[in-house]
Motif scaffolding. Structure first.
Motif, PDB file in Angstrom:
ATOM      1  N   HIS A 288    -101.960 -26.067  25.490  1.00  0.00           N
ATOM      2  CA  HIS A 288    -101.964 -26.961  26.654  1.00  0.00           C
ATOM      3  C   HIS A 288    -103.133 -26.648  27.584  1.00  0.00           C
ATOM      4  O   HIS A 288    -103.840 -27.563  28.042  1.00  0.00           O
ATOM      5  CB  HIS A 288    -100.641 -26.840  27.405  1.00  0.00           C
ATOM      6  N   ASN A 289    -103.359 -25.357  27.869  1.00  0.00           N
ATOM      7  CA  ASN A 289    -104.454 -24.984  28.762  1.00  0.00           C
ATOM      8  C   ASN A 289    -105.810 -25.328  28.162  1.00  0.00           C
ATOM      9  O   ASN A 289    -106.731 -25.730  28.876  1.00  0.00           O
ATOM     10  CB  ASN A 289    -104.379 -23.506  29.102  1.00  0.00           C
ATOM     11  N   ARG A 290    -105.947 -25.190  26.864  1.00  0.00           N
ATOM     12  CA  ARG A 290    -107.203 -25.577  26.216  1.00  0.00           C
ATOM     13  C   ARG A 290    -107.434 -27.086  26.330  1.00  0.00           C
ATOM     14  O   ARG A 290    -108.552 -27.532  26.565  1.00  0.00           O
ATOM     15  CB  ARG A 290    -107.206 -25.156  24.753  1.00  0.00           C
ATOM     16  N   ARG A 291    -106.379 -27.859  26.170  1.00  0.00           N
ATOM     17  CA  ARG A 291    -106.526 -29.317  26.267  1.00  0.00           C
ATOM     18  C   ARG A 291    -106.844 -29.763  27.683  1.00  0.00           C
ATOM     19  O   ARG A 291    -107.646 -30.681  27.897  1.00  0.00           O
ATOM     20  CB  ARG A 291    -105.247 -29.995  25.762  1.00  0.00           C
ATOM     21  N   VAL A 292    -106.229 -29.111  28.674  1.00  0.00           N
ATOM     22  CA  VAL A 292    -106.527 -29.448  30.067  1.00  0.00           C
ATOM     23  C   VAL A 292    -107.977 -29.094  30.382  1.00  0.00           C
ATOM     24  O   VAL A 292    -108.697 -29.884  31.016  1.00  0.00           O
ATOM     25  CB  VAL A 292    -105.549 -28.726  31.017  1.00  0.00           C
ATOM     26  N   ALA A 293    -108.422 -27.905  29.950  1.00  0.00           N
ATOM     27  CA  ALA A 293    -109.813 -27.507  30.185  1.00  0.00           C
ATOM     28  C   ALA A 293    -110.772 -28.454  29.474  1.00  0.00           C
ATOM     29  O   ALA A 293    -111.824 -28.803  30.014  1.00  0.00           O
ATOM     30  CB  ALA A 293    -110.035 -26.069  29.723  1.00  0.00           C
ATOM     31  N   PHE A 294    -110.404 -28.901  28.266  1.00  0.00           N
ATOM     32  CA  PHE A 294    -111.273 -29.838  27.539  1.00  0.00           C
ATOM     33  C   PHE A 294    -111.357 -31.184  28.250  1.00  0.00           C
ATOM     34  O   PHE A 294    -112.406 -31.827  28.240  1.00  0.00           O
ATOM     35  CB  PHE A 294    -110.767 -30.040  26.104  1.00  0.00           C
ATOM     36  N   SER A 295    -110.266 -31.593  28.920  1.00  0.00           N
ATOM     37  CA  SER A 295    -110.318 -32.859  29.658  1.00  0.00           C
ATOM     38  C   SER A 295    -111.284 -32.782  30.834  1.00  0.00           C
ATOM     39  O   SER A 295    -111.834 -33.793  31.261  1.00  0.00           O
ATOM     40  CB  SER A 295    -108.921 -33.264  30.144  1.00  0.00           C
TER      41      SER A 295
END
Length: 179
Positions: free
Chosen positions: A61-68
């Motif tokens: 989840h944190n990786r996806r938020v950072a990627f956004s």
């Protein structure tokens, strides 16, 4: 009126501002230091520091938020890898802004924004801090060096200058004297 509008719009529309901050954050994470104007650096600090805090916990989840926010795979790999390895123990304050003067063309205030633990020059300067001596008002400083010299002399007298010979050599000397 602009009451309650807290962040700097940087003279851009929302989409342009978000794209610019995303690109600057990616450059900062990949290169560890970038040069920009002071206003942009202050906004970038607000943009990057929550991402670094989020990266402390490596979840999908944190990786996806950072990627956004960043929209760059290499920046995500670097953020969750080498950046967190260095700044992961800090409670906050992951970036540093150093003012560098004014730009020639439009006199805009320029600065360097960098990730804190990646500047080896600052880290070397921080370690050998100069020792400061405390001075009191009670007495003059002349009596203290005399006392320290006296203690050095007494400690030198107590310690023998050379170690004595081993006991085995003393026994051979004693046996030769008896004969």
């Amino acid at each position: 009126m602009r009451h309650g509008k807290k962040f700097n719009h940087l003279g851009r529309k929302a989409a342009h501002r978000k794209a610019m901050l995303s690109n600057m954050a990616t450059s900062l994470i990949l290169h560890k230091r970038i040069s920009t104007t002071l206003a942009k650096a202050k906004e970038l600090k607000k943009y990057v520091e929550p991402l670094v805090t989020r990266a402390k916990e490596d979840t999908t989840h944190n990786r996806r938020v950072a990627f956004s926010y960043l929209k760059n795979k290499e920046a995500i790999i670097s953020l969750f890898g080498e950046v967190i390895a260095k700044v992961g123990t800090r409670p906050g304050g992951y970036t540093r802004i150093i003012k560098t003067g004014f730009r020639l063309g439009d006199n805009a205030e320029m600065c360097i924004i960098e990730l804190v633990d990646f500047n080896e020059l600052m880290l070397k300067d921080a370690k050998p801090a100069k020792k400061t001596t405390r001075r009191s008002r009670r007495g003059s400083g002349a009596s203290k060096p005399a006392e320290t010299e006296a203690t050095v002399e007494t400690s030198a007298e107590e310690k023998p200058s050379k170690p004595q010979a081993p006991e085995a050599s003393d026994d051979t000397n004693a046996e030769s004297e008896e004969k």
